[in-house]
Design a protein around this motif. Structure first.
Motif, mmCIF file in Angstrom:
data_model
loop_
_atom_site.group_PDB
_atom_site.id
_atom_site.type_symbol
_atom_site.label_atom_id
_atom_site.label_comp_id
_atom_site.label_asym_id
_atom_site.label_seq_id
_atom_site.Cartn_x
_atom_site.Cartn_y
_atom_site.Cartn_z
ATOM 1 N N LEU A 71 -0.011 -0.245 -1.690
ATOM 2 C CA LEU A 71 0.849 0.876 -1.333
ATOM 3 C C LEU A 71 2.120 0.895 -2.168
ATOM 4 N N VAL A 75 3.337 3.647 -4.721
ATOM 5 C CA VAL A 75 4.647 4.317 -4.610
ATOM 6 C C VAL A 75 5.419 4.209 -5.910
ATOM 7 N N VAL A 79 6.493 7.273 -7.962
ATOM 8 C CA VAL A 79 7.918 7.499 -8.238
ATOM 9 C C VAL A 79 8.175 7.526 -9.733
#
Length: 891
Positions: A71, A75, A79
């Motif tokens: 995860l 991310v 990002v």
């Protein structure tokens, strides 16, 4: 519980151990757990069971950790990709940051006198560009401490500062929005982006900041910032702000003063040095503390500077820089107008030009005073009161503070200095014997005695009412001590005056009206007026270059000309006529009819080309009336044209500017292009100046120029200007008076200075029977040239080679013996090789009657005694009417 042995699972009875590897171990484990028995032959099964139990426990933990890692990785990737996409999107079509390397900020253009003194400045943004190397470290340290303490270490943006600002915004729920921009970001915002607080602008700002950090050095970025930043009071950049707030240069600033300037960028309008003095003081002390904490000040210095009061020009602690500048006048404003045309208005107001003006400040004072004195003398002779037309409201008169505040807010001329400074004042109480007034800048209540206003016609008390705004000045007695306050008013009649060097065209003085603050319209350069008889020399110059001589005879007799507007009967001022008259006498006595006949003989096309060659007109109309000066031109053009008479006929281009330099000191314009051959020769004797070679165009023959100069000298010596001009050096010139004296002129010159005056109403109307070029403009020329001669001297007009003198009778034009003497004798200069023919007369094609009332030789032309505006007596002739002369000159 199951036990593994060699891959086979068995169940053992509780409490049985078998072959215990270590005596007591199985028993202790079994006793402790009560769950299993130890199989002496199942040590491997024992270990396997332990492993199985650990795996069962770790499996969900490892699974959770793997999920979290995936995860987080996702991310980070998202990002990163999003940030990259944002940077890519907002990084497109951004302004070029590389242009800042060659950025030249808008700066002040300044005008200097010949001595290098600043006399005026023009700017859209008041900025004085200062290279980083010339900005003291103290100033840099103050701004870095106030705005960006990590300036020298970050790469364009401060991530910690941005995060802190976000946290504060979240905590305050958006009420506390503070900037976290670095100096580099502020440079990007000020130069390339807008100032709105939007996320899009912030992202672009950061992108550009990182780029510029790779392109420019920190010092260059700081230079851009310190020269661009707005610091209030229309001051841009630290140098201009130091001058605005302290009237100091940057190197003279104290730490607390530098800290005060560094307090301004946050919000200049919120830190006014008078209205928000306490708030600004707190901010200044904060900056001082930051400077101390950053190591730029010692603790002792910090405490000492913090204790300093907040001082500024605005608070009255320092004299303003503007107080050192003379009031803006017609001269510098004309420079602004001309250079805006030559270089463009944008370049003049933002280019940081250094302009060296031709003005001589001392002579400019004399010019302004001479013109003002004559305009006021004429105005006071009319005896009418107009005042300023401004009235203070009754409530403002209830207290001294009230009328002083109201008076200071009015736009009223404050630039008048004539026999003392003129002050705005307000009438508080008209009285029978004295009028009580309050004066701007002068304490107390004062009086104007009734006798001072005796020149006014009408009822004194009905003329003035409480609240009327007037001008007053100090009047002195014969000993020069103060006598009383004297009432003054700006005249309605206006005029212009200018003086210039006849050889270089340098304008040394120019006054375009009574007061620049009363009217910015420059009557010397912008007013188009009829020159009247002051144009006649160009008719005579055209004739002299066409083969005529000063002794040529022209008939002075009545003329009738049929025009589309009717029959035109021009006449002389006296209604009398000379008959056959030499050219010299014709111009000395300003004979209109001779001038018309001469123009007809020479041809108006020739006269027009001559006037255009001298720059009087661009495209002159070829009408006979124009030979009398009926076509409009400017005083500026006329004075420049007369300079060519004085210098031997060489082209003169009038200029108010010697040199213009750009912001880097490079000369981009120089007026005088003549070559100084031996200026660098140290062996030149002290009695001889350097040799200057000129390649200027010869507008007229040098002999013609001298002949005309000699004739114009006769105008001053015994002609229409003889009663007005009296100087210790030779002077030549010509008067000019148009119909009904709507415009009156005098233009004259010595061997090195030419000066001209024009007087008239802005909306043309007659000035009265006593108004002539000699009586109104003559005194202006006389007063100014009295001072000019003392400074510049003067001598005989230079006689050019190529000619010889012959004595003639100035009344009849007859040749006289070389030893002839007397009032009627004049030595005329004739060209070599051209033997003059005496006795030949020209009538221009107009016949002369036999029953004319002719002037006799020596008969005085002045036929009437009048009182001039100065109170003096003068003899003048009668005026011509519109019907008898439609336009042109009288005297």
């Amino acid at each position: 519980m199951r036990w593994a042995r060699g891959g086979r699972m068995t169940r053992r009875a509780p409490g049985w151990c078998g072959n215990e590897p270590e005596p007591g171990l199985c028993t202790e484990i079994g006793a402790a757990s009560g769950l299993f028995s130890f199989d002496p032959d199942g040590w491997d099964a024992y270990i396997g069971r332990i492993r199985f139990a650990g795996a069962a426990v770790l499996r969900p933990i490892l699974s959770l950790l793997g999920t979290l890692f995936s995860l987080i990785t996702l991310v980070v990737v998202v990002v990163g990709l999003s940030l990259g996409a944002v940077l890519h999107i907002y990084g497109q079509d951004l302004p070029s940051h590389e242009s800042l390397a060659n950025y030249t900020p808008p700066t002040i253009s300044r005008i200097y006198s010949g001595e290098g003194r600043i006399i005026d400045e023009f700017a859209q943004e008041r900025r004085l560009f200062t290279p980083a190397s010339d900005i003291p470290d103290l100033v840099k340290q103050a701004f870095i401490s106030a705005e960006d303490k990590n300036f020298y270490t970050h790469g364009g943006y401060d991530a910690v500062g941005i995060a802190s600002a976000l946290v504060d915004a979240v905590k305050s729920r958006g009420r506390n929005l503070r900037g976290a921009s670095t100096i580099t970001q502020q440079v990007m915002k000020n130069f390339l982006l807008s100032g709105d607080r939007q996320m899009e602008r912030k992202i672009k700002e950061i992108i550009l900041a990182t780029r510029i950090e790779e392109t420019l050095s920190k010092e260059k970025i700081l230079e851009l910032y310190l020269n661009e930043i707005f610091l209030g009071q229309n001051s841009y950049g630290v140098a201009a702000a130091a001058q605005t707030y302290f009237n100091k240069s940057l190197r003279d600033l104290e730490p607390h003063e530098a800290a005060m300037l560094a307090s301004m960028p946050k919000a200049p309008s919120d830190f006014h040095p008078v209205r928000q003095k306490e708030r600004l003081l707190d901010r200044r002390n904060f900056v001082l503390r930051e400077m101390w904490e950053n190591g730029y000040l010692t603790e002792e210095e910090y405490e000492a500077e913090r204790a300093q009061p907040l001082r500024s020009v605005q608070n009255g602690d320092f004299a303003p820089f503007s107080a050192e500048l003379p009031p803006r006048d017609y001269f510098t404003d004309e420079i602004r107008r001309q250079l805006s045309q030559d270089f463009g208005e944008g370049e003049f107001f933002t280019g940081g030009l250094s302009v060296r003006a031709t003005i001589e400040p001392e002579m400019q004072v004399h010019a302004a005073r001479a013109l003002r004195r004559q305009l006021e003398a004429y105005d006071r002779g009319r005896g009418r009161w107009r005042g300023t037309g401004l009235v203070l409201p009754p409530e403002a008169l209830d207290s001294e503070a009230g009328w002083r505040e109201a008076l200071s807010a009015l736009s009223v001329p404050r630039d008048i200095d004539l026999d003392g400074q003129w002050y705005p004042a307000v009438v508080l109480e008209p009285g029978d014997q004295a009028m009580r007034i309050g004066i701007e800048g002068v304490e107390g209540i004062h009086e104007v005695p009734r006798k001072d206003i005796s020149w006014l016609r009408g009822d004194f008390r009905a003329t003035f009412t409480p609240g009327d705004v007037v001008h007053v000045r100090r009047a002195t007695d014969d000993n020069g001590t103060f006598a009383n306050w004297s009432l003054r008013q700006v005249p309605e009649v206006q005029g212009g005056f200018m003086a210039m060097d006849v050889n270089s065209g340098r304008v040394i003085a120019m006054q375009g009206g009574f007061s620049y603050q009363a009217s910015v319209f420059n009557r010397a350069t912008q007013a188009m007026r009829q020159p009247g008889s002051s144009f006649k020399p160009f008719v005579y110059a055209a004739a002299l270059d066409s083969g005529y001589s000063p002794a040529t005879i022209v008939i002075d007799a009545p003329i009738e000309i049929d025009t589309p507007q009717g029959l035109w009967r021009p006449r002389n001022s006296t209604n009398k006529f000379y008959g056959p008259t030499p050219l010299r006498t014709g111009i000395e006595q300003s004979r209109n009819l001779m001038t018309i006949r001469l123009a007809q003989e020479v041809g108006m096309d020739v006269v027009a080309r001559y006037a255009e060659r001298f720059g009087v007109y661009e495209n002159m109309g070829q009408f006979l009336a124009n030979s009398l000066g009926s076509e409009e031109t400017t005083l500026y053009n006329m004075v420049a044209a007369y300079a060519m008479f004085a210098n031997g006929g060489e082209r003169v281009r009038p200029t108010l500017v010697d040199r213009v330099q750009d912001r880097y000191g490079k000369t981009i314009y120089r007026h005088d292009l003549r070559d100084c051959v031996d200026c660098d020769d140290p062996t030149i004797p002290a009695t001889r100046g350097p040799r200057i070679v000129s390649d200027r165009e010869q507008v007229m023959n040098a002999v013609t120029a001298y002949q005309l100069t000699s004739m114009l000298k006769g105008v001053v010596d015994r002609g229409t200007a003889s009663g007005a001009i009296n100087l210790p050096v030779p002077v030549a010139g010509k008067t000019g008076t148009t119909n009904d004296a709507r415009d009156v002129w005098f233009i004259g010159f010595t061997s090195n200075i030419v000066a001209g005056c024009y007087i008239g109403h802005d909306q043309p109307r007659g000035l009265g029977r006593a108004a002539y070029g000699s009586s109104l403009c003559g005194p202006v020329f006389q007063e100014f040239m009295t001072e000019a001669v003392q400074k510049y001297g003067g001598g005989p007009f230079e006689v050019p080679p190529g000619g010889h003198f012959i004595k003639i009778d100035r009344y009849s034009g007859a040749r006289l013996p070389d030893d002839a003497e007397g009032e009627f004798v004049v030595a005329e200069y004739f060209r070599d090789g051209e033997e003059p023919i005496f006795g030949l007369m020209y009538d221009g094609g107009f016949a002369m009657g036999t029953d004319l009332d002719l002037f006799q030789a020596g008969e005085r032309e002045n036929v009437e005694e009048v009182t001039t505006s100065t109170g003096e007596k003068a003899q003048v002739g009668g005026k011509a009417s519109f019907g008898s002369m439609s336009s042109g000159g009288l005297y």
